[in-house]
Design a protein around this motif. Structure first.
Motif, PDB file in Angstrom:
ATOM      1  N   HIS A   1       0.723  -1.238  -0.040  1.00 17.04           N
ATOM      2  CA  HIS A   1       0.013   0.039   0.046  1.00 17.04           C
ATOM      3  C   HIS A   1       0.773   1.278   0.162  1.00 17.04           C
ATOM      4  O   HIS A   1       0.425   2.270  -0.597  1.00 17.04           O
ATOM      5  CB  HIS A   1      -0.861  -0.107   1.141  1.00 17.04           C
ATOM      6  N   SER A   2       1.984   1.340   0.721  1.00 10.83           N
ATOM      7  CA  SER A   2       2.775   2.385   0.791  1.00 10.83           C
ATOM      8  C   SER A   2       3.637   2.648  -0.413  1.00 10.83           C
ATOM      9  O   SER A   2       3.775   3.815  -0.922  1.00 10.83           O
ATOM     10  CB  SER A   2       3.718   2.414   2.077  1.00 10.83           C
ATOM     11  N   ILE A   3       3.968   1.671  -1.039  1.00  9.91           N
ATOM     12  CA  ILE A   3       4.395   1.692  -2.646  1.00  9.91           C
ATOM     13  C   ILE A   3       3.367   2.374  -3.533  1.00  9.91           C
ATOM     14  O   ILE A   3       3.628   3.274  -4.376  1.00  9.91           O
ATOM     15  CB  ILE A   3       4.778   0.147  -3.212  1.00  9.91           C
ATOM     16  N   GLN A   4       2.067   1.774  -3.269  1.00  5.96           N
ATOM     17  CA  GLN A   4       1.130   2.228  -4.398  1.00  5.96           C
ATOM     18  C   GLN A   4       0.773   3.677  -4.102  1.00  5.96           C
ATOM     19  O   GLN A   4       0.792   4.624  -4.984  1.00  5.96           O
ATOM     20  CB  GLN A   4      -0.252   1.675  -3.973  1.00  5.96           C
ATOM     21  N   THR A   5       0.584   4.324  -2.765  1.00  4.63           N
ATOM     22  CA  THR A   5       0.611   5.822  -2.407  1.00  4.63           C
ATOM     23  C   THR A   5       1.716   6.524  -3.110  1.00  4.63           C
ATOM     24  O   THR A   5       1.756   7.609  -3.590  1.00  4.63           O
ATOM     25  CB  THR A   5       0.600   5.748  -0.994  1.00  4.63           C
ATOM     26  N   GLY A   6       2.796   5.964  -2.821  1.00  3.06           N
ATOM     27  CA  GLY A   6       4.101   6.679  -3.140  1.00  3.06           C
ATOM     28  C   GLY A   6       4.032   6.907  -4.697  1.00  3.06           C
ATOM     29  O   GLY A   6       4.557   7.914  -5.271  1.00  3.06           O
ATOM     30  N   LEU A   7       3.610   5.969  -5.496  1.00  4.46           N
ATOM     31  CA  LEU A   7       3.497   5.884  -6.900  1.00  4.46           C
ATOM     32  C   LEU A   7       2.589   6.992  -7.230  1.00  4.46           C
ATOM     33  O   LEU A   7       2.842   7.838  -8.367  1.00  4.46           O
ATOM     34  CB  LEU A   7       3.297   4.602  -7.541  1.00  4.46           C
ATOM     35  N   ALA A   8       1.420   6.857  -6.716  1.00  3.26           N
ATOM     36  CA  ALA A   8       0.292   7.893  -6.932  1.00  3.26           C
ATOM     37  C   ALA A   8       0.801   9.200  -6.830  1.00  3.26           C
ATOM     38  O   ALA A   8       0.332  10.038  -7.438  1.00  3.26           O
ATOM     39  CB  ALA A   8      -0.966   7.587  -6.310  1.00  3.26           C
ATOM     40  N   ASP A   9       1.470   9.374  -5.745  1.00  4.94           N
ATOM     41  CA  ASP A   9       2.203  10.878  -5.458  1.00  4.94           C
ATOM     42  C   ASP A   9       2.784  11.427  -6.398  1.00  4.94           C
ATOM     43  O   ASP A   9       2.748  12.589  -6.788  1.00  4.94           O
ATOM     44  CB  ASP A   9       2.923  10.755  -4.208  1.00  4.94           C
TER      45      ASP A   9
ATOM     46  N   ALA B   1      -2.952 -12.085  -0.714  1.00  2.06           N
ATOM     47  CA  ALA B   1      -2.050 -11.036  -1.397  1.00  2.06           C
ATOM     48  C   ALA B   1      -2.672 -10.836  -2.463  1.00  2.06           C
ATOM     49  O   ALA B   1      -2.707  -9.653  -3.112  1.00  2.06           O
ATOM     50  CB  ALA B   1      -0.561 -11.565  -1.450  1.00  2.06           C
ATOM     51  N   LEU B   2      -2.954 -11.953  -3.425  1.00  3.01           N
ATOM     52  CA  LEU B   2      -3.845 -11.712  -4.596  1.00  3.01           C
ATOM     53  C   LEU B   2      -4.925 -10.761  -4.689  1.00  3.01           C
ATOM     54  O   LEU B   2      -5.132  -9.844  -5.310  1.00  3.01           O
ATOM     55  CB  LEU B   2      -4.258 -12.975  -5.542  1.00  3.01           C
ATOM     56  N   ASN B   3      -5.768 -10.816  -3.516  1.00  5.47           N
ATOM     57  CA  ASN B   3      -7.004 -10.195  -3.370  1.00  5.47           C
ATOM     58  C   ASN B   3      -6.640  -8.711  -3.237  1.00  5.47           C
ATOM     59  O   ASN B   3      -7.208  -7.657  -3.515  1.00  5.47           O
ATOM     60  CB  ASN B   3      -7.924 -10.651  -2.238  1.00  5.47           C
ATOM     61  N   VAL B   4      -5.671  -8.339  -2.295  1.00 10.17           N
ATOM     62  CA  VAL B   4      -5.110  -7.127  -1.975  1.00 10.17           C
ATOM     63  C   VAL B   4      -4.699  -6.448  -3.332  1.00 10.17           C
ATOM     64  O   VAL B   4      -5.177  -5.227  -3.409  1.00 10.17           O
ATOM     65  CB  VAL B   4      -4.075  -7.098  -1.089  1.00 10.17           C
ATOM     66  N   LEU B   5      -3.780  -7.068  -3.948  1.00  8.52           N
ATOM     67  CA  LEU B   5      -3.213  -6.544  -5.296  1.00  8.52           C
ATOM     68  C   LEU B   5      -4.472  -6.227  -6.183  1.00  8.52           C
ATOM     69  O   LEU B   5      -4.460  -5.020  -6.855  1.00  8.52           O
ATOM     70  CB  LEU B   5      -2.406  -7.239  -5.650  1.00  8.52           C
ATOM     71  N   ARG B   6      -5.285  -6.930  -6.320  1.00  9.99           N
ATOM     72  CA  ARG B   6      -6.498  -6.770  -7.215  1.00  9.99           C
ATOM     73  C   ARG B   6      -7.310  -5.632  -6.912  1.00  9.99           C
ATOM     74  O   ARG B   6      -7.924  -5.067  -7.621  1.00  9.99           O
ATOM     75  CB  ARG B   6      -7.488  -8.075  -7.374  1.00  9.99           C
ATOM     76  N   SER B   7      -7.429  -5.513  -5.478  1.00 10.75           N
ATOM     77  CA  SER B   7      -8.455  -4.459  -5.255  1.00 10.75           C
ATOM     78  C   SER B   7      -7.716  -3.180  -5.053  1.00 10.75           C
ATOM     79  O   SER B   7      -8.400  -2.168  -5.491  1.00 10.75           O
ATOM     80  CB  SER B   7      -9.304  -4.776  -3.891  1.00 10.75           C
ATOM     81  N   ALA B   8      -6.496  -3.148  -4.735  1.00 16.99           N
ATOM     82  CA  ALA B   8      -5.597  -1.927  -5.045  1.00 16.99           C
ATOM     83  C   ALA B   8      -5.496  -1.345  -6.207  1.00 16.99           C
ATOM     84  O   ALA B   8      -5.535  -0.244  -6.722  1.00 16.99           O
ATOM     85  CB  ALA B   8      -4.332  -2.119  -4.276  1.00 16.99           C
ATOM     86  N   PHE B   9      -5.145  -2.208  -7.199  1.00 19.64           N
ATOM     87  CA  PHE B   9      -4.977  -1.771  -8.710  1.00 19.64           C
ATOM     88  C   PHE B   9      -5.917  -2.664  -9.519  1.00 19.64           C
ATOM     89  O   PHE B   9      -5.463  -3.536 -10.298  1.00 19.64           O
ATOM     90  CB  PHE B   9      -3.652  -2.326  -8.998  1.00 19.64           C
ATOM     91  N   PRO B  10      -7.074  -2.146  -9.673  1.00 19.09           N
ATOM     92  CA  PRO B  10      -8.129  -3.022 -10.097  1.00 19.09           C
ATOM     93  C   PRO B  10      -7.985  -3.065 -11.714  1.00 19.09           C
ATOM     94  O   PRO B  10      -8.493  -3.995 -12.469  1.00 19.09           O
ATOM     95  CB  PRO B  10      -9.567  -2.542  -9.843  1.00 19.09           C
ATOM     96  N   ASP B  11      -7.441  -2.120 -12.360  1.00 20.62           N
ATOM     97  CA  ASP B  11      -7.267  -2.046 -13.625  1.00 20.62           C
ATOM     98  C   ASP B  11      -5.900  -2.640 -14.154  1.00 20.62           C
ATOM     99  O   ASP B  11      -5.669  -2.472 -15.666  1.00 20.62           O
ATOM    100  CB  ASP B  11      -7.426  -0.366 -14.149  1.00 20.62           C
ATOM    101  N   ILE B  12      -5.291  -3.249 -13.552  1.00 18.75           N
ATOM    102  CA  ILE B  12      -3.847  -3.416 -13.909  1.00 18.75           C
ATOM    103  C   ILE B  12      -3.732  -4.868 -13.900  1.00 18.75           C
ATOM    104  O   ILE B  12      -4.274  -5.406 -12.961  1.00 18.75           O
ATOM    105  CB  ILE B  12      -2.711  -2.908 -13.033  1.00 18.75           C
TER     106      ILE B  12
END
Lengths: 302, 356
Positions: B252-260, B319-330
């Motif tokens: 999640h922190s990588i995702q936020t950092g990227l989005a920033d 982990a797969l579920n977390v990633l799918r919901s964090a980045f649904p379009d990827i």
């Protein structure tokens, strides 16, 4: 704490990225607490790894006591640099004139190992600090160091900076820190690995690197124990194929892991603590305590 | 359409220890098998990429990779940090004498030898250069083993602000402040910094900064171009590499950092995925059925193994579920865990099969 003068007090923990350095550093701190030490656990500007591992709010560059006798700090180079300069210069205004200007800022960025040096310098300072009764402020100081390559750079920083700068205050600091690292009665480098090829290779790299610090304990994380010989045959036919398959792969991983560990340098095999593969998305306090209890007392006290 | 078709450049990022290098090698191999002239590069100083490709070592120029049973246009290289910087200095529009001064400066030498920041920058710089030369259809970059995976995106920006920073303006050769600070010798600055680091140190440092001044415009343009390349979503895509064991908080922190930074990965690779067949199993039921079949003194070990395997399978599913919901379009690619005793190069070949 009641230990011999020959007990090392500065413990630096490193290893390949992802092997569980922070977990080991935390377990080491908890072990020291159980021996009634006053402990300072430092993280090295690494994205709040220690705070995440302990499930506490982020650790700043100011020392914080999170429970009795358990202190944490983040060795952020900018803040450590300022502390160092202030100690040398003694006046805040002088610091501002000297350091809050573009040239000095680029000086700090251009001397490559300076950031690493001031991080160690801060630990050295706290190592020497005493309380009113002349006993040390901290009995045990633990650095959750960066991964192998950067850890080597960190440990070589005092020598690297000493080569770049001429004699003077900074050079004297380098020499003092180097003396601390070099002294087997004061400092130890602990190496964390997992029973896999690359982490074992990096452990070898660390042992063979030209470092003057004494190698301490090897911590092998996530060790799998093979099942006794009779187990898998007894399940044949009774367990579903997916269960059997998973157990067979696990068995192979366990055997392979133990084979990989044979490649650990002899010095690490002699002083090696195996930590089990605990399950969880981040370890709980009791799990960390479980790991801490496995650390031999003589890692921290003779 | 496969992962390799959408972008000309793929950059693998992720936390330490997840298998970025192996993944980068596998993606490159899969691309090369499609007939793309492919380059995989790393600046990881450990020889992991060389090993993954069955090579003794790699060098500063692309070398052709031969893997058993494959006739493919695959190349690999490890940029050399010092050489990358030296080339930049050599390319600067300034007299040779000034270039030599920079190259011989003690600070410059130590700066390029150090790992801090210059490694990351050299990687992107080299990427930019190779990309501009246009010899490859696909370039796969393995990023340095940074504690914080996001440092990498920031490298050109930091380098630009360093070279374009106020220090250089301050040090303009005609600057009175400069002369006032250093030639007099008894100002507060030279006294205090000099006290810590020695007077010669300051002279040499100012020499270097002054020399850099001539190169500032070049560095700035270059860093901006590199920065633009990193942010050009059409040509370059980030591939986030993780393992099922990677804590979700870290992802999640990588995702936020990227989005920033206005960035999002184009694909995710979950590495070392174990079968999820046991995810739905209740370990207690399994133990009830299976423990009586083994000797009493073996039950503890078997029980622990069943617990761990069921948990591992659930963790993978989570982990797969977390990633799918964090980045649904990827796109999410799962790479299986390799059998123990697999040699690195044949492992890369097996993973490339999955990516095709």
């Amino acid at each position: 704490m009641n230990t011999s003068l020959r007990t090392p007090r500065l413990h630096i923990v490193t290893g390949k990225g992802g092997v569980g350095k922070t977990t080991v550093a935390i377990a080491l701190a908890m072990r020291a607490l159980s021996l009634k030490h006053r402990v300072l656990l430092a993280e090295t500007n690494a994205g709040d790894a220690v705070a995440r591992g302990l499930n506490i709010r982020p650790v700043g560059s100011v020392i914080r006591e999170i429970e009795p006798n358990f202190f944490v700090v983040d060795l952020k180079p900018q803040a450590a640099m300022k502390e160092y300069a202030l100690q040398t210069l003694r006046f805040e205004t002088l610091y501002e004139v000297a350091f809050e200007n573009p040239v000095a800022r680029s000086f700090v960025r251009l001397v490559p190992a300076l950031a690493e040096l001031v991080m160690l310098g801060k630990m050295h300072y706290h190592f020497e600090q005493t309380q009113e009764d002349a006993t040390p402020r901290f009995d045990t100081l633990i650095i959750d160091a960066p991964a192998t390559g950067h850890a080597i750079a960190l440990l070589q920083a005092p020598r690297a900076v000493a080569r770049t700068v001429p004699p003077g205050t900074l050079r004297r600091s380098c020499d003092a820190i180097n003396a601390l690292l070099k002294d087997p009665n004061r400092s130890r480098l602990h190496i964390v690995a997992t029973p896999e090829e690359m982490p074992v290779t990096e452990a070898k790299t660390l042992v063979n690197a030209p470092l003057s610090i004494t190698i301490g304990q090897a911590f092998v994380n996530q060790v799998l124990h093979p099942l006794p010989d009779g187990v898998l045959p007894a399940l044949e036919g009774a367990a579903s194929s997916s269960v059997l398959d998973a157990l067979k792969r696990r068995q192979k991983r366990a055997e392979h892991g133990l084979a990989e560990l044979k490649a650990l340098p002899a010095i690490l095999q002699q002083q090696c603590t195996h930590l089990p593969d605990l399950i969880g998305d981040g370890l709980t306090q009791p799990q960390l305590q479980e790991l801490a209890a496995l650390i031999p007392r003589n890692v921290l006290e003779f | 359409m496969s992962l390799m078709d959408k972008h000309r450049i793929l950059v693998c990022v992720g936390p330490g220890g997840v298998g970025k290098t192996t993944t980068a090698a596998a993606i490159a191999l899969a691309g090369a098998r499609q007939g793309k002239r492919t380059l995989v590069m790393t600046i990881d100083p450990s020889r992991r990429l060389a090993q993954a490709l069955g090579m003794e070592k790699l060098s500063n120029i692309p070398v052709s990779i031969r893997l058993e049973g494959e006739e493919i246009p695959l190349f690999a290289m490890t940029p050399n940090v010092k050489r990358t910087f030296d080339d930049l200095v050599r390319a600067a529009p300034m007299p040779e004498k000034a270039q030599n001064e920079v190259l011989g400066n003690r600070f410059y030498r130590r700066f390029t030898e150090s790992l801090a920041g210059s490694l990351e920058y050299a990687a992107v710089e080299k990427l930019y250069e190779v990309d501009r030369e246009g010899e490859f259809d696909l370039i796969v970059l393995d990023t340095p083993p940074a504690q914080n995976a996001l440092d990498f995106f920031d490298a050109p920006g930091r380098m630009a602000s360093f070279f374009g920073g106020d220090a250089l303006t301050f040090l303009s050769p005609n600057s009175k402040s400069l002369r006032a600070l250093f030639s007099v010798g008894n100002t507060i600055l030279s006294k205090t910094v000099g006290k810590m680091a020695g007077a010669e140190t300051m002279t040499e440092l100012v020499g270097l900064l002054t020399a850099f001044h001539g190169m500032y415009a070049g560095f700035r343009d270059r860093a901006q171009a590199v920065q633009a390349l990193l942010h050009s979503g059409k040509e370059l895509g980030f591939v986030l590499v993780a393992r099922p064991e990677t804590p979700s908080t870290l992802l999640h922190s990588i995702q936020t950092g990227l989005a920033d930074q206005g960035l999002a990965p184009v694909a995710m690779v979950l590495n070392r995925v174990r079968g999820s067949a046991l995810a739905e199993q209740d370990p207690e039921q399994l133990k009830e059925a299976l423990l009586p079949l083994v000797l009493a003194n073996e039950r503890g070990a078997l029980g622990a193994a069943l617990d761990a395997e069921c948990f591992g399978a659930k963790q993978t599913q989570n982990a797969l579920n977390v990633l799918r919901s964090a980045f649904p379009d990827i796109a999410l690619v799962e790479l299986p865990e390799l059998e123990p005793y697999t040699s690195p190069a044949s492992g890369v070949q097996q993973l490339a099969n999955v990516l095709e």
